[in-house]
Design a protein around this motif. Structure first.
Motif, short mmCIF file in Angstrom:
data_model
loop_
_atom_site.label_atom_id
_atom_site.label_comp_id
_atom_site.label_asym_id
_atom_site.label_seq_id
_atom_site.Cartn_x
_atom_site.Cartn_y
_atom_site.Cartn_z
N GLU A 73 36.94 50.08 35.15
CA GLU A 73 36.75 49.29 36.37
C GLU A 73 35.31 49.20 36.82
O GLU A 73 34.85 48.15 37.24
CB GLU A 73 37.62 49.88 37.49
CG GLU A 73 37.82 48.95 38.66
CD GLU A 73 38.87 49.49 39.61
OE1 GLU A 73 38.79 50.67 39.96
OE2 GLU A 73 39.79 48.73 39.97
N ASN A 74 34.56 50.32 36.74
CA ASN A 74 33.22 50.30 37.35
C ASN A 74 32.20 51.09 36.54
O ASN A 74 31.23 51.60 37.09
CB ASN A 74 33.27 50.85 38.78
CG ASN A 74 34.00 52.18 38.85
OD1 ASN A 74 34.17 52.85 37.84
ND2 ASN A 74 34.43 52.55 40.05
N THR A 146 36.50 42.19 38.66
CA THR A 146 37.78 42.81 39.02
C THR A 146 38.76 42.59 37.86
O THR A 146 38.52 41.78 36.95
CB THR A 146 38.37 42.17 40.28
OG1 THR A 146 38.66 40.79 40.02
CG2 THR A 146 37.38 42.26 41.44
N GLN A 149 39.74 38.93 37.78
CA GLN A 149 38.71 38.07 37.18
C GLN A 149 38.72 38.22 35.65
O GLN A 149 38.60 37.23 34.92
CB GLN A 149 37.33 38.44 37.73
CG GLN A 149 37.09 37.99 39.17
CD GLN A 149 35.77 38.50 39.70
OE1 GLN A 149 35.38 39.65 39.46
NE2 GLN A 149 35.06 37.65 40.45
#
Length: 508
Positions: A73-74, A146, A149
Motif C-alpha cells: 500500500e505505501n 490506492t 486506482q
C-alpha cells in the motif's frame, strides 16, 4: 482430409463459469501469508498486504496458482523485502536473497519489482500505483495509488481483483471482476479505447485470456481493438519482444486456434505478424484467414491422431509452421540483396523470437513440398500405401545419383534420407504435407462397400450347385477387382470374372 476452411467466429455465446464464493488457501500459502503478517506486526508496519491479479482469478476458479504478486500500500517492494530479511535474522532464520527486476518500459515493465523465494515459492513485491500516460508515449508517470486506482489501471476486470491478506477477503473494487468471471466475459475496467491507447499490449492480452478461458470479448472492447488509432499504437508503441512473448503463450496454450481467430477477426493479424515493405509474391486478400484455417486444420489433425508422440515444443513450432504455410514461398530482399523467407522476418523482426525457431519452422514447412513427387522426393505417407498408383511418375523424378534398386526400395531410400534431414520433426512435416497435398484414394468407409456381384450370381456363373470355399475365394477376388476399379459396373465385374475363369486350367 477435407478442404481447409476458415474457422467460425469464436466466443459467440458466453460460458457459464463456476466461481468459488471464497478463496481456500493451501498450507504453503498460509505459511507465506502468515510470515508476511508477522513482519508487519514485528516492525509495526501500517500497510495492507494484497495479492493481486491472476492468482486471485485462478483461485476463484478453483485452479492452483503459484504466481503470487504482493501489492504494497505505501512502500516499494525492495523496502519490504529488506524488512522480511530483518525479521528472519531476528528470529534466527536464514535470510533470503532479493532479486530486483528493474523497470523496463519497452518490456511493459513500468515499476521496479522485488522478488524473494519463500517456502519454495517465488514471490513478487510491488507497490500499488496510479498511472498517467502522455499522448506520444506508452511510458506512464507513476505515483503511489490506492487499491481502487490500481484496480482500474489494470488490463481486464477479471485481473483487477485483490485478495486482502490482512482481512482474508476478496476485494472486487471495480465491481465487475466477479460478475464478469461468472458470465465468462472479457471486459476492461475503464473505457476500452482509452485503456488500449494507454498500453496497446492490453489488446493482445485480452485476446489471450479470452482464448485461454473460452470467454467472450465484450463488444465495445472489440470495437476499440479494431480502431485504426489502436492498430497504429500496437505497431508503434509496443516492444516486439513483448508481442512475441504473448503470441508464444497463445500458441503454446490450450486454445491456440481461438486466439489466432480472434486476432484475424479483429483485423489485427498484420499488426501482429507484420511483413517487410516489399514481398514477392504479394500477400493475397484474405491470406490471414487462410493462415488461421491451415493452423486450425493442423490442430484438429494432431488432436485426432493424438499428441502423445509429439513434444510441447514440437507442437508449438508445428502450429507456427501451419499458420505461416500460405507464406511459405513468399520472400523479401534483405540489406545484402539476398532473398529471405518472410517467415524469418516475422520471427526475427515482428515477434523477436529465437532465430533457431525461425529456422525450424522454415525447414519443416519446406519439406511439405519436398516430401511430394513434384519435389523430387516422396511423400512419406505415400511410401506406406500397399498399392502404388504413381510409380512411373516417381521413377522419372528420382535424383540422378540414386542407387540402382527396385522402385519400392528407392521409395524407402528417399523416405529415409528425408527423415534423416528433418529428424524428430518428421511428424510435423508429414502433417504439413498432408495439409498441402491431401491424398484421397477413395477408401473412406471402405468397410461399407457393397459387392457388385453376390454369392448367388457367382454360383450361377460357375454352375455350382452349392456354396463353399470356391465361392468365398471368388468373393475375395471380386472385392479386389472392385477396389482396383472404383468406377466399374457389375457387368464389367462379371465379364472380368468370366474371362478369368476361362483362363484357369481345367483339372480332370
Amino acid at each position: 482430409m477435407g478442404a481447409v476452411t476458415a474457422t467460425e467466429t469464436v466466443g459467440s455465446l458466453p460460458p457459464s463459469v463456476h466461481v468459488n464464493d471464497r478463496i481456500i488457501l493451501t498450507d504453503k500459502e498460509n505459511q507465506i501469508f502468515d510470515l508476511l503478517l508477522k513482519v508487519c506486526r514485528h516492525f509495526n508496519i501500517n500497510t495492507e498486504l494484497r495479492v493481486a491479479g491472476g492468482w486471485v482469478r485462478d483461485k476463484l476458479l478453483g485452479k492452483e496458482c503459484y504466481d503470487i504478486d504482493i501489492a504494497l500500500e505505501n512502500m516499494v517492494g525492495k523496502e519490504f523485502c529488506d524488512k522480511v530479511n530483518e525479521y528472519l535474522s531476528a528470529t534466527g532464520e536464514e535470510t533470503k536473497g532479493i532479486g530486483l527486476i528493474q523497470s523496463n518500459p519497452d518490456q511493459s515493465k513500468h515499476l521496479e519489482t522485488a522478488r524473494m523465494h519463500l517456502f519454495d515459492v517465488w514471490i513478487d513485491f510491488v507497490n500499488l500505483r496510479s498511472e498517467e500516460y502522455t499522448n506520444n508515449s506508452r511510458i506512464p508517470t507513476m505515483e503511489f495509488g490506492t487499491a481502487q486506482q490500481d484496480a482500474y489501471r489494470r488490463d481486464l476486470t477479471i485481473n483487477s481483483m485483490f485478495y486482502n491478506i490482512n482481512t482474508s477477503s476478496v476485494e472486487d473494487l471495480t465491481g465487475r471482476g466477479i460478475p464478469d468471471l461468472k458470465s465468462g466475459k472479457i471486459v476492461t475496467p475503464s473505457a476500452p479505447k482509452e485503456t488500449f491507447l494507454d498500453d496497446p499490449l492490453r489488446v493482445i492480452r485480452a485476446i489471450r485470456f479470452g482464448a485461454r478461458f473460452g470467454f467472450v470479448l465484450d463488444e465495445q472492447l472489440k470495437i476499440a481493438a479494431m480502431d485504426d488509432e489502436v492498430k497504429t499504437a500496437i505497431i508503434s508503441k509496443i516492444s516486439r519482444e513483448r508481442v512475441g512473448h504473448e503470441i508464444n503463450l497463445m500458441i503454446s496454450g490450450n486454445r491456440p486456434v481461438d486466439a489466432m481467430s480472434y486476432i484475424s477477426e479483429l483485423q489485427l493479424f498484420w499488426s501482429v505478424f507484420s511483413l517487410p515493405p516489399e514481398i514477392e509474391p504479394p500477400a493475397l486478400d484474405g491470406c490471414e484467414r487462410l493462415c488461421v484455417a491451415y493452423m486450425d486444420a493442423s490442430w484438429r489433425f494432431l488432436q485426432l491422431i493424438g499428441c502423445s508422440s509429439i513434444t510441447t515444443d514440437q507442437m508449438r513450432l508445428t502450429l507456427y509452421a501451419a499458420l505461416l504455410l500460405p507464406l511459405r514461398k513468399t520472400v523479401y530482399q534483405d540489406k545484402k540483396g539476398k532473398q529471405v523467407p518472410v517467415a524469418r522476418y516475422i520471427f526475427g523482426t515482428s515477434l523477436k523470437l529465437k532465430s533457431s525457431d525461425a529456422e525450424t519452422v522454415c525447414f519443416i514447412a519446406t519439406p511439405g513440398d519436398n516430401l511430394t513427387p513434384s519435389g523430387g522426393k516422396v511423400l512419406i505417407l505415400d511410401s506406406f500405401y500397399p498399392v502404388k498408383q504413381n510409380l512411373q511418375i516417381l521413377e522419372v523424378e528420382w535424383k540422378e545419383e540414386i542407387i540402382d534398386a527396385p522402385v519400392m526400395a528407392k521409395l524407402r531410400v528417399l523416405a529415409g534420407l528425408v527423415l534423416r534431414e528433418i529428424k524428430e520433426f518428421w511428424r510435423s512435416a508429414l502433417v504439413l504435407s498432408i495439409l498441402l497435398y491431401p491424398t484421397d484414394i477413395g477408401l473412406e468407409k471402405v468397410w461399407e462397400l457393397k459387392p457388385l456381384v453376390n454369392g448367388k450370381d457367382i454360383m450361377s456363373i460357375l454352375q455350382l450347385k452349392s456354396g463353399g470355399p470356391v465361392v468365398k475365394e471368388w468373393q475375395q477376388k471380386l472385392l479386389e477387382w472392385q477396389l482396383a476399379h472404383p468406377l466399374g459396373s457389375s457387368e464389367e465385374c462379371i465379364d472380368w470374372m468370366k474371362q478369368s475363369q476361362s483362363k484357369r486350367p481345367r483339372t480332370e
